[in-house]
Motif scaffolding. Sequence first.
Motif, PDB file in Angstrom:
ATOM      1  N   ARG A  99       0.389   7.063 -10.304  1.00  0.00           N
ATOM      2  CA  ARG A  99       0.986   6.594  -9.049  1.00  0.00           C
ATOM      3  C   ARG A  99       1.544   5.185  -9.222  1.00  0.00           C
ATOM      4  O   ARG A  99       2.644   4.888  -8.759  1.00  0.00           O
ATOM      5  N   GLN A 100       0.808   4.337  -9.895  1.00  0.00           N
ATOM      6  CA  GLN A 100       1.310   2.985 -10.149  1.00  0.00           C
ATOM      7  C   GLN A 100       2.556   3.026 -11.025  1.00  0.00           C
ATOM      8  O   GLN A 100       3.522   2.307 -10.779  1.00  0.00           O
ATOM      9  N   SER A 103       5.498   4.713  -8.943  1.00  0.00           N
ATOM     10  CA  SER A 103       5.751   3.814  -7.798  1.00  0.00           C
ATOM     11  C   SER A 103       6.738   4.391  -6.774  1.00  0.00           C
ATOM     12  O   SER A 103       7.757   3.781  -6.466  1.00  0.00           O
ATOM     13  N   ARG A 106       7.783   2.188  -3.848  1.00  0.00           N
ATOM     14  CA  ARG A 106       8.866   1.242  -4.120  1.00  0.00           C
ATOM     15  C   ARG A 106      10.220   1.959  -4.059  1.00  0.00           C
ATOM     16  O   ARG A 106      11.180   1.472  -3.474  1.00  0.00           O
TER      17      ARG A 106
END
Length: 127
Positions: A99-100, A103, A106
């Motif tokens: 997930r990071q 993103s 974003r």
Amino acid sequence: MTASEHAKELLQLAAVAADSKAGEDLVALDVSEPLPFADIFLLVSGNSERNVVAIAGEVEDRLTEAGAKALRREGREQGRWVLLDFGDLVVHVFHQEDRQYYSLERLWRDCPVVPFQLPQPASAEHA
């Protein structure tokens, strides 16, 4: 455009299901303006591959019980990013690291957040 009531109803069911399997950092985004094929993306994190698969399974089970049909599902075998497409609602269940990396918040930052309600923990009810 804004998300349909049907999409919001599916979102509520999916969010509660994800929460029941220890889904974390739930965020729902109204993607109806930029996307013609979905109204809401629900993003959920799991802390392990097993947790990601369990969350996705519970979401699919609860929505199926409510009469929704998954049009597409991907990624369950790897347990890193499971995508469940219910038409109006697309659920993304990520391993925290993935997930990071991807993103999506974003990427879709211009899309409004869609509210939903999660059950309160038992300890909060007695406080």
